[in-house]
Enzyme design. Structure first.
Site, mmCIF file in Angstrom:
data_model
loop_
_atom_site.group_PDB
_atom_site.id
_atom_site.type_symbol
_atom_site.label_atom_id
_atom_site.label_comp_id
_atom_site.label_asym_id
_atom_site.label_seq_id
_atom_site.Cartn_x
_atom_site.Cartn_y
_atom_site.Cartn_z
ATOM 1 N N CYS A 68 85.101 46.719 63.462
ATOM 2 C CA CYS A 68 84.845 47.271 62.128
ATOM 3 C C CYS A 68 83.402 47.785 62.129
ATOM 4 C CB CYS A 68 85.121 46.230 61.040
ATOM 5 S SG CYS A 68 84.123 44.721 61.156
ATOM 6 N N ARG A 88 84.883 42.171 59.027
ATOM 7 C CA ARG A 88 86.268 42.418 58.627
ATOM 8 C C ARG A 88 87.235 42.266 59.799
ATOM 9 N NH1 ARG A 88 84.957 48.106 55.854
ATOM 10 N NH2 ARG A 88 83.317 47.993 57.435
#
Length: 282
Positions: free
Chosen positions: A237, A242
């Site tokens: 990410c 994330r």
């Protein structure tokens, strides 16, 4: 109860933790915002700030800490090789997944993620507390297995070589605007060549306390996008926050996975990285 009695998989429902609450070899780690933890948390949970999961350098702000940083991380968790670590957060599992990835990089795999985190716990009507319990340091802290990191992490030079030879499968789990380059979070926008897009939060059911959608649904969607779960994948990410949840999802799908913790903050800040921008996912 001994440590051999633990029947906790990588993903557990909130109710599964209840029989083990307070066990001396269960370490519950809360990665929620401090304001949430102070108001309520799972009994016996230790709060950990996400800053202990990452090191920062000039170009990348989410890389795995160095040996000294990892030792500090282990001391904060206060875990021995006999512990089982149960992790949760207040955002659906990204930071919790990142913590589990850090532990896997150390060679420690006795880990579980609570499905839905604190939202799932509250949704199940389970008890919370605002009390912070003192704890005594364990006698034998987890040691760092420097060989394990290669199984779970890929660094820039190896990734660049694989991208140039087009023999790597990449899962970009940022937003679509980041993926196409519409939103800039580094010097340059876009994505790594050949990366397919599946936003991390797509796997979460917002109607069910941020628990994961059924794995069959997520697997079907990934395959529809062109992923081959029989071939290894690299998740990334912006800072491997994330993609902490993407890493967990891949593990749950029995998918061979590594994470690129340099992530877009490194790839996009370098001026020599090949990138693709303005392209919609297939």
């Amino acid at each position: 109860m001994t440590d051999t009695d633990f029947k906790l998989g990588l993903l557990i429902e909130p109710e599964q933790l209840v029989p083990y609450l307070g066990h001396e070899l269960i370490r519950v780690i809360d990665l929620s915002r401090a304001s949430v933890y102070e108001q309520l948390h799972i009994p016996h949970a230790i709060h950990l700030q996400p800053k202990y999961l990452v090191a920062q350098n000039e170009q990348a702000n989410g890389v795995l800490p160095d040996v000294d940083g990892l030792k500090t991380f282990i001391e904060k968790l206060n875990i021995s090789p006999q512990h089982h670590v149960v992790v949760y957060d207040d955002e659906g599992g990204a930071w919790a997944g990142r913590l589990i990835w850090n532990l896997h990089c150390l060679g420690f795999t006795r880990t579980s993620l609570i499905n839905g985190g604190i939202h799932g716990w509250l949704g199940a009507g389970l008890p919370t507390t605002s009390e912070v319990e003192p704890y005594k340091p364990v006698a034998e802290l987890v040691a760092i297995d420097e060989q394990a990191v290669q199984q779970h992490r890929i660094e820039y030079d190896e990734l660049l070589n694989a991208v140039n030879h087009k023999n790597i499968q990449l899962w970009d789990c940022r937003t679509i605007d980041e993926y196409t380059g519409l939103r800039l979070a580094a010097r340059r926008g876009g994505h790594i060549p050949n990366a397919l897009h599946f936003e991390w939060s797509t796997a979460l059911n917002r109607e069910n306390h941020l628990k994961l959608h059924p794995l069959e649904r997520t697997q079907q969607r990934l395959e529809q996008l062109g992923f081959n779960l029989q071939q290894p994948v690299v998740v990334y990410c912006q800072s491997h926050h994330r993609s902490g949840l993407a890493y967990i999802l891949a593990k749950l799908l029995n998918w061979q996975v590594r994470a690129y913790d340099g992530a877009w903050s490194e790839w996009g800040n370098r001026l020599d990285s090949p990138i693709i921008s303005g392209e919609s996912p297939s």
